[in-house]
Structures are given as C-alpha cells and as structure tokens.
Scaffold this motif. Structure first.
Motif, mmCIF file in Angstrom:
data_model
loop_
_atom_site.group_PDB
_atom_site.id
_atom_site.type_symbol
_atom_site.label_atom_id
_atom_site.label_comp_id
_atom_site.label_asym_id
_atom_site.label_seq_id
_atom_site.Cartn_x
_atom_site.Cartn_y
_atom_site.Cartn_z
ATOM 1 N N ASN A 155 33.159 40.371 54.867
ATOM 2 C CA ASN A 155 31.754 40.689 54.594
ATOM 3 C C ASN A 155 31.902 42.439 54.985
ATOM 4 O O ASN A 155 31.360 43.604 54.341
ATOM 5 C CB ASN A 155 30.630 39.871 55.057
ATOM 6 C CG ASN A 155 30.080 38.956 54.139
ATOM 7 O OD1 ASN A 155 30.528 38.922 52.894
ATOM 8 N ND2 ASN A 155 29.572 38.199 54.487
ATOM 9 N N LYS A 167 32.506 42.217 44.943
ATOM 10 C CA LYS A 167 32.516 41.930 46.777
ATOM 11 C C LYS A 167 32.876 40.314 46.469
ATOM 12 O O LYS A 167 33.761 40.262 47.203
ATOM 13 C CB LYS A 167 30.726 42.615 47.678
ATOM 14 C CG LYS A 167 31.666 42.635 48.598
ATOM 15 C CD LYS A 167 30.117 42.656 49.963
ATOM 16 C CE LYS A 167 29.963 41.421 50.825
ATOM 17 N NZ LYS A 167 28.849 42.302 51.977
ATOM 18 N N ASP A 168 31.370 40.064 46.439
ATOM 19 C CA ASP A 168 31.524 38.468 45.974
ATOM 20 C C ASP A 168 32.875 38.147 45.234
ATOM 21 O O ASP A 168 33.685 37.399 45.567
ATOM 22 C CB ASP A 168 30.501 38.321 45.460
ATOM 23 C CG ASP A 168 29.062 38.191 45.864
ATOM 24 O OD1 ASP A 168 29.577 38.467 47.737
ATOM 25 O OD2 ASP A 168 27.984 37.930 45.795
ATOM 26 N N ASP A 172 35.251 35.308 46.850
ATOM 27 C CA ASP A 172 35.934 34.380 46.386
ATOM 28 C C ASP A 172 37.261 34.427 45.936
ATOM 29 O O ASP A 172 38.249 33.281 45.787
ATOM 30 C CB ASP A 172 35.185 34.281 44.735
ATOM 31 C CG ASP A 172 33.507 34.272 45.535
ATOM 32 O OD1 ASP A 172 33.370 33.551 46.827
ATOM 33 O OD2 ASP A 172 32.942 34.017 44.930
ATOM 34 N N ARG A 186 31.673 29.896 52.347
ATOM 35 C CA ARG A 186 30.064 30.334 52.006
ATOM 36 C C ARG A 186 28.788 29.135 52.767
ATOM 37 O O ARG A 186 27.834 30.145 53.356
ATOM 38 C CB ARG A 186 29.784 31.095 50.874
ATOM 39 C CG ARG A 186 29.992 32.022 50.217
ATOM 40 C CD ARG A 186 30.168 32.526 49.101
ATOM 41 N NE ARG A 186 31.008 34.067 47.988
ATOM 42 C CZ ARG A 186 30.737 33.969 48.868
ATOM 43 N NH1 ARG A 186 29.989 34.574 49.138
ATOM 44 N NH2 ARG A 186 31.524 34.962 47.840
#
Length: 261
Positions: A155, A167-168, A172, A186
């Motif tokens: 992050n 970003k996510d 992942d 998460r």
C-alpha cells in the motif's frame, strides 16, 4: 561367399598379394578384437551421454549397461533391452517440487499481463523475490502479522501509482503469484487495524502472554513460543508499524517488543 569370391578374384588378378601379405597371426587378431570391444564401449557411453543431455538427467537412469557381446551390431552399439527404473527418492521429489523465483515471476506476469510503470517495476520485483525466498523456507509459517506487514508495504509502495484503478490489481497479482489468497491477506489487514484501535503500548507488549484474547494475541504468542521463527521482511515491518500505530518510540520498538517476542 561374396567375400570369398572377391578374394579369389584378387588372387587371380594379383597373385603377388598372397606372397606379400601373409596370414594374420592370432596375436594380431586378439589385439584387433580387444580394440573393437573398447571402441564399442566408448561408442555406447557416448550414445547414453547424448540421450541424458537430450532428455535431462532428473529421474533418468540408463536402461542397459555392460559391454556389447561378440554379436554386437556394426557401429558397436548393442540393442537396448529395457528394465524397470527405480522411482526417485522422496528427498529428490521434495527438492524438485520447490517453486523457483522465475516461476513466481512468470506467475505474476500471467496474473498481471499489462505494462508496469518503469519506476515501480524494480521495487515490485524485489518485493516478490524476497517474499518468495521467505515462503519456500521450511521454517516459514503464515500469521496475521505477516499479512498486515505485506499489505502495508505494498500500500505504501503503490500509494502514488499513476494509473487509476491498478493498485489493487497489482497487489492481488503479487499475492496470487506467491500462492497466497488476496482475500485472506486483506481480511488480516483489516483485523489487525481493528485490533490496534484503542490499544496502548502496554497492550501490545502484553499480547504474547494472552493468546486466548484473539487471533492477533495468538499470533504473537506463537511467534514467542517458536524458537525457529523465521524473520521476514513483511513480518518485521508488521511489528514495527503496529508499534508505530500507538506512537511508540523507535527505542521501545527495537529494545522492548522484539525482546518480549
């Protein structure tokens, strides 16, 4: 019969050859036979070496050994007779089953096939490789502290990533490439944040002694009880950021919590 006829023809046309080429002695014949056997062995060994190089040496053993007999084929290689090959040992299977760094990198590229901004490519690759080496270590044991630290690092790393909405997906993809589950990490991140809410420095330092108080306390207690605990980048960053969340001084982090654990 053909050879005999040719010999008779040569003798008929060149009778002087019989006078100049006497019959070969038994000693010379024996030397020729020994040379032929040695040459056959060498060619057989070269043939097997070529097969091993082409097929790979893992789990492979020659199917036939020993020198060829008198009835060997021209060229010195005896017909191969197959025999059962013993299965590889458990230790060899275990060694060959360990995932490599290159496999992890290929898995990441498959999970995220889009281009990555150049500035972020190196740090992401470094984090993947370092984490991979921790995960394949037999001493490694996942816990919520590791998951929290892993998510904190990524992050922070991707906080200013210039492509919206990626970003996510990047995070992942890294988790999937390391054979972990994104939802697990998460959820652990959310659980640690909720656990830290309202905690004091003394609460965190006392967590290893109260394993029944919750998952995070249990994780700290397991770390303390494990003499072979493997320190990882994500795990250590998780501990440091948890202490930072309660405004602990750096001296307290390094001199108190780690000694408690």
């Amino acid at each position: 019969a053909t050879l005999r006829t040719r010999s008779q023809r040569r003798a008929h046309h060149h009778p002087q050859e019989e006078h100049h080429h006497p019959r070969t002695s038994p000693k010379v014949l024996a030397l020729r036979h020994r040379f032929s056997r040695a040459r056959s062995k060498m060619m057989t060994a070269r043939a097997w070496l070529l097969v091993v190089l082409l097929r790979g040496a893992r789990g492979f053993a020659p199917l036939c050994g020993g020198p060829p007999t008198h009835g060997a084929l021209r060229g010195g290689v005896r017909p191969v007779v197959a025999r059962r090959v013993a299965p590889p040992s458990r230790s060899l299977v275990a060694m060959n089953s360990v995932k490599t760094v290159s496999q992890t990198m290929r898995a990441f590229e498959a999970a995220y096939p889009r281009p990555i901004v150049t500035v972020w490519r190196g740090p992401i690759s470094d984090m993947l490789q370092v984490t991979h080496l921790s995960l394949v270590d037999k001493r490694f044991k996942y816990d919520p502290v590791f998951g929290y630290g892993y998510m904190y690092i990524f992050n922070m790393l991707l906080d200013k990533y210039p492509v919206d909405g990626e970003k996510d997906a990047l995070i992942d993809a890294t988790i999937t490439a390391l054979d972990m589950t994104p939802s697990v990490l998460r959820n652990d991140e959310a659980d640690v944040k909720a656990w830290l809410d309202g905690k004091t420095e003394d609460d965190i330092l006392a967590a290893p002694d109260t394993p029944d108080a919750g998952r995070i306390n249990k994780a700290f207690a397991d770390i303390k009880a494990n003499d072979a605990y493997l320190h990882t980048r994500s795990g250590n960053v998780g501990v440091l950021t948890m202490m930072d969340a309660v405004r602990s001084a750096a001296s307290v982090v390094t001199g108190t919590l780690f000694s408690v654990l």
